[in-house]
Design a protein around this motif. Sequence first.
Motif, PDB file in Angstrom:
ATOM      1  N   ASN A  59     -65.870  50.036 -28.903  1.00 23.74           N
ATOM      2  CA  ASN A  59     -65.556  49.906 -30.627  1.00 23.74           C
ATOM      3  C   ASN A  59     -64.309  50.955 -30.661  1.00 23.74           C
ATOM      4  O   ASN A  59     -64.259  51.746 -31.696  1.00 23.74           O
ATOM      5  CB  ASN A  59     -66.406  50.371 -31.393  1.00 23.74           C
ATOM      6  N   GLY A  60     -63.533  51.102 -29.672  1.00 21.84           N
ATOM      7  CA  GLY A  60     -62.367  51.944 -29.502  1.00 21.84           C
ATOM      8  C   GLY A  60     -62.272  52.509 -28.092  1.00 21.84           C
ATOM      9  O   GLY A  60     -62.680  51.630 -27.154  1.00 21.84           O
ATOM     10  N   PRO A  61     -61.617  53.498 -27.812  1.00 23.16           N
ATOM     11  CA  PRO A  61     -61.094  53.860 -26.560  1.00 23.16           C
ATOM     12  C   PRO A  61     -62.341  54.533 -25.662  1.00 23.16           C
ATOM     13  O   PRO A  61     -62.395  54.748 -24.472  1.00 23.16           O
ATOM     14  CB  PRO A  61     -60.112  54.938 -26.364  1.00 23.16           C
ATOM     15  N   GLY A  62     -63.519  55.211 -26.342  1.00 18.13           N
ATOM     16  CA  GLY A  62     -64.360  55.701 -25.922  1.00 18.13           C
ATOM     17  C   GLY A  62     -63.789  57.148 -25.635  1.00 18.13           C
ATOM     18  O   GLY A  62     -62.866  57.530 -25.890  1.00 18.13           O
ATOM     19  N   SER A  63     -64.794  57.919 -24.824  1.00 20.20           N
ATOM     20  CA  SER A  63     -64.317  59.449 -24.665  1.00 20.20           C
ATOM     21  C   SER A  63     -63.841  59.594 -23.188  1.00 20.20           C
ATOM     22  O   SER A  63     -63.406  60.819 -22.794  1.00 20.20           O
ATOM     23  CB  SER A  63     -65.623  60.342 -25.130  1.00 20.20           C
ATOM     24  N   THR A  64     -63.888  58.769 -22.227  1.00 21.21           N
ATOM     25  CA  THR A  64     -63.621  58.851 -20.753  1.00 21.21           C
ATOM     26  C   THR A  64     -63.113  57.493 -20.532  1.00 21.21           C
ATOM     27  O   THR A  64     -63.345  56.418 -20.922  1.00 21.21           O
ATOM     28  CB  THR A  64     -64.813  59.439 -20.026  1.00 21.21           C
ATOM     29  N   ALA A  65     -61.816  57.508 -19.443  1.00 25.92           N
ATOM     30  CA  ALA A  65     -61.414  56.206 -18.934  1.00 25.92           C
ATOM     31  C   ALA A  65     -62.516  55.740 -18.173  1.00 25.92           C
ATOM     32  O   ALA A  65     -63.162  56.412 -17.358  1.00 25.92           O
ATOM     33  CB  ALA A  65     -60.286  56.824 -18.055  1.00 25.92           C
ATOM     34  N   VAL A  66     -62.550  54.279 -18.153  1.00 31.96           N
ATOM     35  CA  VAL A  66     -63.488  53.555 -17.440  1.00 31.96           C
ATOM     36  C   VAL A  66     -62.780  52.720 -16.590  1.00 31.96           C
ATOM     37  O   VAL A  66     -61.974  51.938 -16.800  1.00 31.96           O
ATOM     38  CB  VAL A  66     -64.172  52.508 -18.368  1.00 31.96           C
ATOM     39  N   ALA A  67     -63.001  52.959 -15.158  1.00 33.94           N
ATOM     40  CA  ALA A  67     -62.344  52.462 -14.141  1.00 33.94           C
ATOM     41  C   ALA A  67     -62.063  51.066 -14.157  1.00 33.94           C
ATOM     42  O   ALA A  67     -60.906  50.559 -14.059  1.00 33.94           O
ATOM     43  CB  ALA A  67     -63.121  52.754 -12.708  1.00 33.94           C
ATOM     44  N   GLY A  68     -63.121  50.017 -14.661  1.00 29.32           N
ATOM     45  CA  GLY A  68     -62.787  48.804 -14.886  1.00 29.32           C
ATOM     46  C   GLY A  68     -61.882  48.353 -15.858  1.00 29.32           C
ATOM     47  O   GLY A  68     -61.141  47.514 -15.726  1.00 29.32           O
ATOM     48  N   TRP A  69     -61.975  49.065 -16.954  1.00 28.40           N
ATOM     49  CA  TRP A  69     -60.936  48.934 -17.982  1.00 28.40           C
ATOM     50  C   TRP A  69     -59.758  49.424 -17.623  1.00 28.40           C
ATOM     51  O   TRP A  69     -58.972  48.642 -17.985  1.00 28.40           O
ATOM     52  CB  TRP A  69     -61.556  49.496 -19.545  1.00 28.40           C
ATOM     53  N   THR A  70     -59.552  50.439 -16.964  1.00 31.64           N
ATOM     54  CA  THR A  70     -58.340  50.762 -16.626  1.00 31.64           C
ATOM     55  C   THR A  70     -57.539  49.869 -15.730  1.00 31.64           C
ATOM     56  O   THR A  70     -56.345  49.494 -15.772  1.00 31.64           O
ATOM     57  CB  THR A  70     -58.406  52.344 -15.621  1.00 31.64           C
TER      58      THR A  70
END
Length: 171
Positions: A59-70
């Motif tokens: 529901n937005g970017p989250g607080s840390t980068a997620v490898a799969g999403w990157t």
Amino acid sequence: MEELNRALEEAMADWAPATAAQVIADPAYIDPTSDPTDWNTLIGSPTSKLGVVVANVLNGPGSTAVAGWTDAIDRAHASGKKVLGYVDTGYLGLTGRTTRLGSTATADWVAQIEQDINAWYSLYGSSVDGIFFDDGYNVCGTDDEYAAVYDIVNQYEKLNHPGAMTVLNPG
């Protein structure tokens, strides 16, 4: 009226060439780590047909980068698609929705929206082409007060990320 039309034409020229074709935008809220096939299909689709992908990590970017999403965001961007980061505007708190910190104040919603805009670019970098503002309040308000708030966050996005595409979804 002629001056208004000229200003509108100039504004439109900044974000889309006059020959731009209509394309589909896909709200790609599917977790690419749990369903990579769907993301591969989106990424492999012709950009002339599917030109915009809305990424929604949490529901937005989250607080840390997620490898799969990157990976999915980078590949979608590299394929020529515009990748928009999902930002919840919570109807500006006008319906009783609260920010993550529990506030319904419009000013607090604006602060959270700006934080989410910054987080998308901080976490996912130049593969983010703009922002998809969701849950937009569909009433302009007295003297366009609510529309003015959306203009503020839109201008914040455009000022801090020149050339960014923005979409407001009243819903």
